[in-house]
Design a protein around this motif. Sequence first.
Motif: not given
Length: 457
Positions: A336-359
Motif C-alpha cells: 500500500y502506498i500513501y501520500n504523507l503531508d509533511p506540513q500538516d500531517g493528519g490522515e494519510c491518503v491511500l493512492i495505490k495498492k499493488h499485489s506482490l504475488l501477481g505477474s
Amino acid sequence: MEAAAEAPGGPAALSCFSYNQDCTSLAIGTTTGYRLFSLSSVEQLDQVHESNEIPDVYIVERLFSSSLVVVVSHAKPQQMNVYHFKKGTEICNYSYSSNILSIRLNRQRLVVCLEESIYIHNIKDMKLLKTILDTPPNTTGLCALSINHANSYLAYPGSATSGEIVLYDGNTLKTSCTIPAHDGPLAALTFNSTGSKLASASEKGTVIRVFSIPGGQKLYEFRRGMKRYVNISSLVFSMDSQFLCASSNTETVHIFKLEHLTDSRPEEPPTWSGYMGKMFQAATNYLPAQVSGMMNQDRAFATVRLNISGQRNICALSTIQKLPRLLVTTSDGHLYIYNLDPQDGGECVLIKKHSLLGSGKMEENKENDVQPPLPQSYAATVARQSTVPSTSTMPGYSEDGGALRGEVIPEHEFATGPVCLDDENEFPPCATKRHLKTSKLVTKWNIHPQPTPRVWL
C-alpha cells in the motif's frame, strides 16, 4: 525493516518481507523462493528479480540497490547464502551452530543474529571479524545496524527482562555504551540513516523513545497509545530523520515528527486557549514525574487506518517521484502506498495498492537506468537537505579486523581489492562454505579443482 509473516487466521501469503537500507527496494520470501521489486514509481511495481532455486525462504535481505542478496531458508535454517543475483552465482555461504533469526547489512558489515550470539562479518571478503557470545536470550533476533558504514553502530537487547540496549561499534568492534531505554523487554530498534539517532519500543508498545548516538541521551518520547498494549512490528525513520513511523498488530500506523519547540518562537497573541495551554504546562511542574512525563509526551503527527488488523506488516517512509510516501507491506501479499503531508500531517491518503504475488513486470535491465530521486529527503516539500553522505564521498573499505582477545578466526581467502558495491562486476571473489560453532572455531582446508577455493570447517 524485516518481518517474518505470521498471519493468525491461516498461512500467510508471504513468509518474509523487507525493505532495503534506503527503502528503494522491496524483497519478499515465499514457499517457492524470493522476489525483488524496485520502488521508484507509485503507479508501477517493477519486479527486478525472481528466484525459485531456494524454497521456503524466511530471510531475504538486499544490499541497497546492488546485486548482493542474502537468503536463509527453512530447509537449512542454520545456513546463510550470499548471492550475486544478476550473475546467478553464489558468493559464499556460512553455517552456524543454531538457527539464524535475523541478518543486517550495510556497505561495511554483515551481521548475523542467533538466539544467544551475534556474528559480525566484513562484507568486502565475508571474513568473520567478531563473535559476540552469551548475549541475553533473543528469540526474535532483534537487532539494528546503522546503514551509515562510517560508524556501523549495532544495537541489540542487553537483557531479556528489561529494556536495556547495548550499543556496539561495528568498526572498532567494541561496546560503546548501554542505554536503559524501557522498563520492559524490547520489541523494536532502528537507527536513522546517519546513525546519529536510535529509536526503541518495548513489548508494551505504548511509548517510543529516541536517543542520541553514541551518547545515549533521550531526545524524544512519543506515545503511541494508552488504552491497550500492542506488538510493534515495524519502526523506521525517514531518510532525512524528520519522521518516525511505527506499525503494530492493530489497524493504525502512527507517524511522529521529530522537532523541538524552543522558547525563541514568536509570542502568541493572548487568547483563552493560549492562556489555558500555559496553565496546563505550568501545572505539570507540580505533578509526579510519571504523570507529568505522560502529559508531555508527543502524539502522532500523521496516521493511517489500515483495512486489515492482526496481519504482520512493515512500513517505510520514502521519497518516490519527489514526494514523501508511506509504504505498508502486509503478510497477505500487498503493498500500500500513501501520500504523507509533511506540513500538516493528519490522515494519510491511500493512492495505490499493488499485489506482490501477481505477474510482476520484469525490469532486470531497466533498474540501473531508473535512479531514485536525489537527495533522499523531503527537500521537494519541506526544503530541508538530507544529511546522508553520498556513496561517492563515503570512506573506503580499509579494514584492520582480525583475531581479538584470543579469538580463533577461520582462515579466509581475501579479496585482492576493496569491493565497489556500485559496480556489479566487483564482488567478493571467494566461493566458501564455513561452519561456525560458538565454542571454538577450527578451520579445515579442502581445496577443490575449481577457479576459487572452497573452505570447510
